[in-house]
Every structure is written in C-alpha cells, then in structure tokens.
Design a protein around this motif. Structure first.
Motif, mmCIF file in Angstrom:
data_model
loop_
_atom_site.group_PDB
_atom_site.id
_atom_site.type_symbol
_atom_site.label_atom_id
_atom_site.label_comp_id
_atom_site.label_asym_id
_atom_site.label_seq_id
_atom_site.Cartn_x
_atom_site.Cartn_y
_atom_site.Cartn_z
ATOM 1 N N PRO A 13 11.336 16.421 13.196
ATOM 2 C CA PRO A 13 9.913 16.357 12.812
ATOM 3 C C PRO A 13 9.574 17.172 11.580
ATOM 4 C CG PRO A 13 10.201 17.588 14.869
ATOM 5 C CD PRO A 13 11.498 16.910 14.580
ATOM 6 N N MET A 14 10.200 18.337 11.405
ATOM 7 C CA MET A 14 9.902 19.142 10.227
ATOM 8 C C MET A 14 10.382 18.439 8.961
ATOM 9 S SD MET A 14 8.144 21.789 10.777
ATOM 10 C CE MET A 14 8.354 22.337 9.100
ATOM 11 N N SER A 15 11.554 17.832 9.016
ATOM 12 C CA SER A 15 12.095 17.137 7.846
ATOM 13 C C SER A 15 11.230 15.939 7.481
ATOM 14 C CB SER A 15 13.533 16.682 8.126
ATOM 15 O OG SER A 15 14.361 17.780 8.425
ATOM 16 N N VAL A 26 15.920 26.347 10.228
ATOM 17 C CA VAL A 26 15.680 24.915 10.243
ATOM 18 C C VAL A 26 14.438 24.569 9.424
ATOM 19 C CG1 VAL A 26 14.934 23.013 11.731
ATOM 20 C CG2 VAL A 26 16.875 24.429 12.393
ATOM 21 N N ILE A 27 13.380 25.354 9.596
ATOM 22 C CA ILE A 27 12.142 25.108 8.839
ATOM 23 C C ILE A 27 12.384 25.283 7.347
ATOM 24 C CG2 ILE A 27 9.800 25.960 8.428
ATOM 25 C CD1 ILE A 27 9.703 26.748 11.390
ATOM 26 N N GLY A 28 13.101 26.339 6.991
ATOM 27 C CA GLY A 28 13.392 26.594 5.579
ATOM 28 C C GLY A 28 14.253 25.510 4.970
ATOM 29 N N ASN A 29 15.224 25.005 5.734
ATOM 30 C CA ASN A 29 16.076 23.937 5.215
ATOM 31 C C ASN A 29 15.282 22.656 5.018
ATOM 32 O OD1 ASN A 29 18.700 22.960 4.435
ATOM 33 N ND2 ASN A 29 18.758 21.813 6.352
ATOM 34 N N ALA A 71 4.772 29.460 12.975
ATOM 35 C CA ALA A 71 3.476 28.785 12.825
ATOM 36 C C ALA A 71 3.055 28.750 11.362
ATOM 37 C CB ALA A 71 2.411 29.485 13.667
ATOM 38 N N MET A 72 3.228 29.871 10.662
ATOM 39 C CA MET A 72 2.842 29.922 9.256
ATOM 40 C C MET A 72 3.752 29.038 8.408
ATOM 41 S SD MET A 72 0.200 31.715 9.445
ATOM 42 C CE MET A 72 -0.142 31.779 7.689
ATOM 43 N N SER A 73 5.058 29.038 8.723
ATOM 44 C CA SER A 73 5.994 28.206 7.970
ATOM 45 C C SER A 73 5.699 26.729 8.181
ATOM 46 C CB SER A 73 7.431 28.520 8.379
ATOM 47 O OG SER A 73 7.754 29.861 8.105
ATOM 48 N N LYS A 74 5.408 26.359 9.436
ATOM 49 C CA LYS A 74 5.061 24.970 9.726
ATOM 50 C C LYS A 74 3.796 24.573 8.980
ATOM 51 C CE LYS A 74 6.922 24.735 14.436
ATOM 52 N NZ LYS A 74 6.532 24.609 15.852
ATOM 53 N N ARG A 75 2.814 25.470 9.007
ATOM 54 C CA ARG A 75 1.546 25.171 8.349
ATOM 55 C C ARG A 75 1.754 24.941 6.853
ATOM 56 N NH1 ARG A 75 -3.064 22.742 9.322
ATOM 57 N NH2 ARG A 75 -4.692 23.421 7.901
ATOM 58 N N LYS A 76 2.612 25.761 6.265
ATOM 59 C CA LYS A 76 2.885 25.611 4.837
ATOM 60 C C LYS A 76 3.621 24.304 4.561
ATOM 61 C CE LYS A 76 4.950 28.001 0.893
ATOM 62 N NZ LYS A 76 5.712 29.194 0.444
ATOM 63 N N ALA A 77 4.571 23.976 5.430
ATOM 64 C CA ALA A 77 5.342 22.751 5.239
ATOM 65 C C ALA A 77 4.498 21.505 5.466
ATOM 66 C CB ALA A 77 6.540 22.741 6.184
ATOM 67 N N LEU A 78 3.501 21.598 6.357
ATOM 68 C CA LEU A 78 2.680 20.441 6.705
ATOM 69 C C LEU A 78 1.334 20.432 6.000
ATOM 70 C CD1 LEU A 78 3.293 20.440 10.573
ATOM 71 C CD2 LEU A 78 4.541 19.209 8.824
ATOM 72 N N ALA A 79 1.199 21.258 4.961
ATOM 73 C CA ALA A 79 -0.109 21.420 4.313
ATOM 74 C C ALA A 79 -0.457 20.273 3.377
ATOM 75 C CB ALA A 79 -0.132 22.737 3.524
ATOM 76 N N SER A 80 0.389 19.250 3.281
ATOM 77 C CA SER A 80 0.136 18.169 2.338
ATOM 78 C C SER A 80 -1.165 17.431 2.650
ATOM 79 C CB SER A 80 1.300 17.175 2.342
ATOM 80 O OG SER A 80 1.544 16.710 3.654
ATOM 81 N N THR A 81 -1.461 17.229 3.945
ATOM 82 C CA THR A 81 -2.686 16.529 4.308
ATOM 83 C C THR A 81 -3.911 17.320 3.890
ATOM 84 O OG1 THR A 81 -1.549 15.558 6.195
ATOM 85 C CG2 THR A 81 -3.947 15.477 6.206
ATOM 86 N N GLN A 82 -3.894 18.628 4.117
ATOM 87 C CA GLN A 82 -5.029 19.453 3.725
ATOM 88 C C GLN A 82 -5.196 19.464 2.213
ATOM 89 O OE1 GLN A 82 -7.290 20.810 5.806
ATOM 90 N NE2 GLN A 82 -8.429 21.307 3.958
ATOM 91 N N ARG A 83 -4.056 19.496 1.480
ATOM 92 C CA ARG A 83 -4.156 19.461 0.012
ATOM 93 C C ARG A 83 -4.779 18.162 -0.453
ATOM 94 N NH1 ARG A 83 0.972 22.152 0.175
ATOM 95 N NH2 ARG A 83 2.079 20.175 -0.025
ATOM 96 N N LEU A 84 -4.459 17.060 0.225
ATOM 97 C CA LEU A 84 -5.067 15.782 -0.125
ATOM 98 C C LEU A 84 -6.559 15.789 0.180
ATOM 99 C CD1 LEU A 84 -2.309 13.334 1.179
ATOM 100 C CD2 LEU A 84 -2.906 13.761 -1.207
#
Length: 846
Positions: A489-491, A830-833, A305-318
């Motif tokens: 989806p993660m990629s 997979v998330i890290g890659n 969950a934390m890794s996904k959140r970090k990977a998908l944080a682009s919207t929040q940063r915007l």
C-alpha cells in the motif's frame, strides 16, 4: 455523539446514580430516568434520545450492536439534528459534494460518534437495508462514510435523519475536517508518548538504584512499589491503543501486530507485579522494560504516522491547488461590480475575474481577455499555454500576466482537478493482488510469532523464569508483520501521487501490477500516434511544388490560388477545409470576409463556389471528372507519388481546368518514433490499429520504424480485434485517444487514454494521461515497473529482517528494549524505500 456532549452528560449525572443507561452506558441521573420497553424487557435510559435510538436499533433487527460494544465503553447520547436537513436535497447544494454517475450517486460523509467496530457494523448494516442504497462503507480511522445510492429512491436528508436516529451525526465530508481529525489523532498519540516519557525518566532513577545494590537492601520493596505505581498508569494510558487493537483482532479472528505487543507487555508487567506483591527475593521486576518499551513503540508509531502522512500528502497538495476565494462579477447600474466571495458561494454560470498571478478557481470558459496559463499541475508540462476568448480553463492552473473573465462551467467536485483527486484517492485505497496476498499472510504471521514465543519460553525455562520471560517477550516484540503489511500500500500510494503530479492518473494498484508485466502495446493511429488533425503538407501547381515546412516562398500565382481556394473552403466545416484555411492564414493570405458566391457542398466529393466571376471546384479526382474537368498529367504523377506514401490529396479546378493538387496528412505526433524505439528496445511487441486505408496506415508504420499493422477496422470492431490478439495468448496494453476507442480500452488488459481527460476516457481507461506527450506512456510503464520492484524489495526487506532478528531473539541475544527499537525501524525502512519512488522522474530529468 461528540466528546464534549459526553462530558456534559457526565457532569449533569448525579453522584448517587446506581446503574448506567442501557444505550450510552453513562450514569443514570437520579431524578430524570426514562423507562422503555426493549424486546419485551423494561430498560432504563438517561434521556428520551437514548430510548429512541435503542428502539430504532432493535426495531430494525440490529440488536446485535449492543453485544459488540466492549464492556465498560461509553457511547454518547444522540446528537441534536439540525432542522435544515432538507437543504441537503437541493440540487445546487448537492452539486458541491455529491458525484452523480450513470447508475448511482456517490457521497462521502464525515460521521461523528463512530468509535469502534460495533459502530461500523451498525451503520453499514442499517444503511444497506434501506431501499436505493447499493453500497455503504465506513472508514473507522477517518470516520468517513462512503455511500452509493439512488437519489430518486432515497433523499439524502432521509439518510442523514436515519443516521441521527441511530445516534450518529453525519455531515458532507470536508477535507479540512479530515485534516483536523488526523491532527487530533496525532495529538493523542503525542500525549500518550509524553506520559510514557515522564514515567520512563522517573523509572530510570529507580532502575539505577536497583542495579547498583538497592535490590539487596531494606529499600528493595519500596523501589518495587514505586515502580509499580509508575508503570501501572503508563500501561493503562499509553498502552491503551495496543490493548484495544489486540482485543478487536481477537474478536474479529484476524490477529494483528498489536496482539503480540499486548501479550508481551502484559506478561512482563504481571510477572513484575507478582514479584512486588509476594516480596520474592529471587525474582526481578521489569517495570522499566515495560515503560521503556511502550515509549519506544509509541515513538515509532508517531514517526510512522508522520512518514505515511508525508508519503500520502499528494491528495492534500492537489486540494490546496484550488483557491479558497474567488472574485465574482455581478452586473450593476454602473457596470460590472466585483466582490470577493468564498469558493463555496460560486455557482455554475457565474462570471469570475482572475487577475495576473492568481490560480484559476473553477473550470470555465474565457469570456474576456487573453493570457498564458501554467498547466503543469494537470499535464505535467511546464510550457505555458495561451488561452483566449472561448478557451477552456481548469481549476488550479496558474494565470500568467493577463487578466481573464471566466464563465463557470464546473466546480471542484466535477472539475478536471476534482476528477484527479478522486482517482488518486481511489488508487491509494485500492488493493493490488500482491497486497491481498500479503494481507492474508499477516494473520498467520502473527500466529507463528506467538508459537515461536511460546516455544522460546519453554526452551529457556530451565535457565530461570526471568530469562525465559525476557526471551519470549523479545520474540513477541521483534517480529514485525507491519513492514510486510505496508510493503504494497505504501508503494502504490506514493506511485499514485507521483503519477498524478506528472499527468499520469492511475485508477488502482492492480493496474500498476499488471502493466509492469505486459509486453504487447497496441496503438490507435489517428489522434494517438498522429496529431488527429489534417494539415496541408504540399501544394502542387503547374509551376511549383510548394511545402510549408521547407520555408520556401510561394510564387505569386500559387499564393493567389491558395487565397481563392481558402475563401471558398472557409464556408465549409470539413476538417480538410479547416486545414486549408489555417495554412492560408499562416502564410498571411487571410481570406476576405465575404467573397465566395454560389457555394455548394457535396459530401464525400467536394465543394464548388464562385470567386471574382470564376467557378472553382475543389474535391476528389473522380468528382472532377464527373464535372467534365480535364486531368493534368503533372498532377496525376504527383497524386501517384502521394498515394504511394499514404498521403491523401484533393484536386483544384477553375473554369473547367485542373490547376492544382493539395496534399493533406495527419502528421506523426512529436515523440512518437522515440517512444516506439524505446518500447522495442525493451522487447515489446507493437501493433498499429487504424480505421484508415491500409496503404496510409502502413506508411505511418514505416515512418515509425515498422510494426504490425491492422488497418481498415471500424471503431465498433476495434475491441474485437483486441480480443483476437488476446486469444493468441498476449496480454495487451491499448493506447488510444479515450473517446472513440472506449470499447477497446475496456477490452484491453490495461487501457491508456491519451490526452483527452474526458469523462469517457476516465470511465473506460485504466490509466488517463492528461497531456498529448507520448513520453507519458513510457513513463507510466516505468512507474509500474518501479512500483512492483519496490513492492518486492519491501517484502524482501521485511522477510530478511525477521529471518535475522527472530533467531537472534530466540537465542537470547536481543533484549526487549533492543527489540522495541528495531521493530519500528523495519517499518520506517519500508516507508522510506517506498518514498524513493518519488525520485523516479526527478532523476530522469537530471
């Protein structure tokens, strides 16, 4: 239908209640029971609200909702709706959160009370029956409802009222609320993980005692009962998410990874419970395995969950780029008065003061001041851009050392930043074809897992039930379709966020997959490969051949001629006139404010004016001949050379004598040749598409190193040209300026709009580039190739993991606890890659 309201209703319920409320399943109060007739049968409710909701649901023919609620689950009584719902119909209120398109409006609502798939079914089906609603889709995990509807047929207040009658309170979606929801989910996950950790530490002492000889003594049964007492609440509380997910997967006939996990821990727990109750001296208990497994799996889920959140944080940063407050200017008796207000209080037409070092809070036009703005968040370019009076500024860009007064033209929802956020969210939630294939594979993958576990259990039965149980449980746990399901989806999510940060907006994941395989690029000429604006490239007189880029000073006669021509052309609005006036100003030959007289314009031919008593004509050679102007041999020779090079030219005459030739060209955009060279080196075919004369288009193609040229094509016929190329068996990437190229961008397999950022380009193109840097086209291609390569790597990693670990588990070489450790590791890999995609442009810069 909030948690607090549920608890308060439970607290008010009487202890001697005999049966639950028909709707919410809470206990009926002894003295306040409400009766109602539902489908011809009398039912009892805890309050008038629950009766109204039940009557509404059955009246709409949606009684199947109650069949979908899990046994024992409790809803909550309907929330109290505010009396001010009508305010959501006001135009100025809706501007903040409603996106209005050509065909329908779109709104995102945060819905309180959504807790299961039954709620999703009820909301979606009830809304879809309403006139004017085209689409209603609920995101269960985020409690987010997306609705496309016709505002003229159904007011938003009526929609919110309808949801209220169904028992759900909806409010416009606020990113901060969504962030709070995510934190709440993580907090629950931490509580479950902490509970499992406490039980695991205590069970460890029992396990040590049993493994060191206590299993043969008089305290064997006592230790088993203590283990049961610790494992039971852990299984119920910490294991609840897995059981809930497994149940839903069975009910929806779509098995997921929660199913084998739930089966594995349940069978292990039940066998251990059987040994405990029967007091068998042959079997062993595995309560420690159950608790340890749940703890390790929950740790893995939390890390995911934390890794996904970090990977998908682009919207929040915007979202964080928009300031939360702004300084609004209002007219007062002693001049302008400033006040600091919340950004939500800002309206179109307001004036906003932006001080040095602050971010621009809204889209707007500069009324006063001048400054340099860092627009890297929009365009990816770090070079500051000078903005003065009349210039357009965008939300989130960083102000430099100047102070600006801005008139608001757009708030977040309709600003450039808002459009970027919307595109990124859509891209991250989209499904590429390769992902849809993986999604179809996952349920079958789970069924194969169950079959292998059963086969392993049967195979090892001869070695004893304990060994067979442990091997089967290990097989159930070790197999992991999670990594396969997250591969795409993660990629795509990481790639979409990375592209947005570098001015590359990708509409959906399917585009990334298509672009990576296309090797035929079609470029519009004007505004794409060229700068899209005319520039004076040469001024030829009887005495001088002057070119601005050679840094040679003009002689006195040539300078005087250019000044006088500029004084006439400044009265014209033609692009050629603007190029001449701009060149004169750059040479410090600024035209006088009022000098030309008797000005006349002849469209398509030229202009005429009188300066200091002399009559000047500026236009085409044919028009000058019609005006009885004699040709100049030197200028005719220069014009022939210009035509050969594809450069346009006009003539200048004074008092009937031809004095000069002015060459004008649309210059090649910086980086165009480098881009064409790189694409050719990669084996791509290049086509230049232009409405200009073939000679001009071929001259541009020659400067860029040569390519196929399709010229003299009308704007409305460009899409037909793309279709003809596709008919030859080519998949096409069309790169245009996003405005007049809209039909061809739609027709192409992938349309890339360059540097416009307009509504037209966003509507028609698959990829929108927010700067005029042509390198972004190559970067978009690299991003797509890297994304697809990463997806394939992730799928390969998932398959390799399972092909190695499953046989080891079936051979009895992997214990359930080891399996519980390795399963989340595969997902984290997979998330890290996928996260490695974010290093693509960083490494290029280095």
């Amino acid at each position: 239908m909030t948690e607090s309201s549920t608890l308060s209703r439970q607290a008010e319920s009487s202890a001697d209640a005999v049966e639950p409320c028909y709707h919410c399943q809470l206990p009926l109060p002894a003295n306040e029971i409400v009766d109602g007739l539902i489908d011809g049968q009398r039912q009892q409710f805890c309050c008038q609200g629950c009766r109204s909701v039940a009557e509404t649901i059955h009246g709409a023919g949606l009684g199947g909702f109650y069949d979908r609620i899990l046994e024992g689950e409790q809803l909550a009584p309907p929330p109290e709706l505010t009396d001010a719902l009508a305010m959501y119909d006001l135009e100025e209120v809706q501007q903040e959160f409603v996106a209005t398109g050509q065909d329908a409006s779109e709104v995102h609502l945060l819905v309180e009370g959504v807790h299961c798939a039954a709620c999703v079914w009820l909301i979606e089906n009830s809304l879809r029956r309403q006139p004017g609603i085209e689409e209603a889709r609920v995101n269960l995990s985020g409690r987010k409802l997306k609705v496309l509807w016709d505002r003229s047929r159904l007011p938003l207040s009526r929609m919110l009222e309808l949801l209220g009658t169904l028992g759900y309170k909806a409010v416009p979606y606020d990113p901060n609320s969504a962030e709070d929801s995510f934190k709440k989910q993580n907090r629950h996950l931490l509580f479950r993980m902490g509970f499992a950790a406490f039980a695991m530490m205590n069970l460890m002492w029992i396990s040590i005692a049993l493994y060191t000889g206590a299993d043969q003594g008089e305290f064997r049964g006592l230790f088993h009962w203590v283990g049961l007492a610790l494992a039971t609440p852990t299984l119920i509380y910490s294991g609840y998410p897995f059981f809930r997910g497994a149940w839903f997967s069975i009910r929806n006939l779509s098995p997921n990874m929660d199913l084998p996990i739930a089966i594995g821990v349940t069978i292990t727990y039940l066998y251990s419970t059987y040994v405990t109750f029967t007091g068998s001296v042959v079997g062993e208990v595995y309560f420690d395995t159950v608790v340890n497994f749940l703890f390790v799996i929950l740790v893995g889920r939390y890390l995911e969950a934390m890794s996904k959140r970090k990977a998908l944080a682009s919207t929040q940063r915007l979202l964080d780029l928009q300031p939360k407050v702004a300084t609004r200017l209002t007219a007062g008796p002693d001049g302008d008065e400033s006040e600091l207000v919340a950004i939500r209080a800002i309206k179109k037409g307001d004036r906003v003061l932006v001080k040095p070092g602050e971010r621009i809070p809204v889209d707007g036009i500069v009324l006063e001041g001048s400054s340099q703005l860092d627009e890297a968040m929009l365009t990816g370019e770090s070079i500051p851009v000078t903005k003065g009076v009349g210039a357009q500024v965008n939300t989130g860009t960083l102000n430099g050392s100047g102070t600006l007064v801005i008139q608001v033209t757009g708030l977040l929802g309709e600003s450039a930043l808002g459009q970027i956020i919307h595109l990124v969210e859509d891209a991250q939630s989209s499904r590429a074809p390769i992902q849809r294939l993986a999604d179809r594979v996952v349920p079958w993958f789970v069924m194969v897992t169950l079959s292998l576990a059963l086969a392993s259990f049967i195979w090892w039965w001869g070695a004893g039930i304990e060994q067979a149980l442990m091997v089967a449980t290990s097989v159930l746990i070790i197999t992991c379709p999670c990594a396969l399901g997250m591969a795409t989806p993660m990629s795509i999510a990481v790639a979409s966020g990375l592209g947005a940060r570098h001015g590359i907006l990708v509409k959906n994941g399917e585009v990334l997959e298509r672009l990576s395989a296309i090797r035929h690029f079609v470029f519009d000429k004007t505004g794409t490969l060229t700068e899209g604006r005319m520039q004076l490239s040469a001024l030829v007189t009887s005495n001088q051949y002057w070119q601005p880029d050679q840094k040679v000073a003009m002689d006195t006669e040539t300078a005087a001629l250019l000044r006088q021509v500029a004084e006439i052309e400044k009265l014209s609005e033609h692009p050629i006139a603007a190029a001449i006036v701009s060149c004169a100003e750059q040479q410090e030959l600024k035209p006088r404010a009022i000098s030309a007289e008797q000005f006349s314009s002849f469209p398509g031919q030229g202009v005429v004016g009188v300066v200091d008593g002399h009559r000047w004509l500026i236009g085409t050679p044919d028009w000058l001949r019609q005006q009885q102007v004699e040709s100049n041999a030197r200028l005719e020779q220069a014009a022939t050379e210009m035509d050969r090079r594809g450069i346009s030219s006009i003539r200048v005459a004074c008092d009937g004598r031809e004095l000069a030739l002015i060459a004008l060209e649309d210059r090649i955009r910086e980086g165009a040749k480098e881009l064409i060279d790189r694409l050719k080196a990669q084996g791509a075919e290049i086509t230049l598409l232009s409405g200009d004369r073939r000679q001009t288009a071929e001259a541009v193609a020659e400067q860029l190193g040569g390519m196929e040229v399709i010229a003299e094509v009308l704007p409305q016929d460009k899409d037909r040209t793309i279709a003809e190329i596709q008919a030859r068996g080519h998949e096409v990437v069309m790169v245009g300026d996003g405005v007049n190229d809209a039909p061809s961008l739609v027709r192409a397999d992938v349309g890339i709009a360059l540097g416009s950022g307009t509504d037209v380009s966003i509507a028609s193109a698959d990829i929108v580039l927010l700067s005029n840097d042509l390198a972004r086209v190559d970067q978009a291609a690299q991003l797509s190739q890297r994304t697809l390569r990463t997806v394939r790597q992730n799928i390969g990693l998932s398959l390799a993991y399972n092909s190695i670990m499953v046989p080891l588990a079936m051979m009895g070489l992997v214990t359930p606890l080891v399996a519980a450790i390795f399963m989340p590791i595969s997902s984290l890999t997979v998330i890290g890659n996928a996260a490695r995609i974010s290093t693509l442009f960083r490494r290029k810069k280095a």
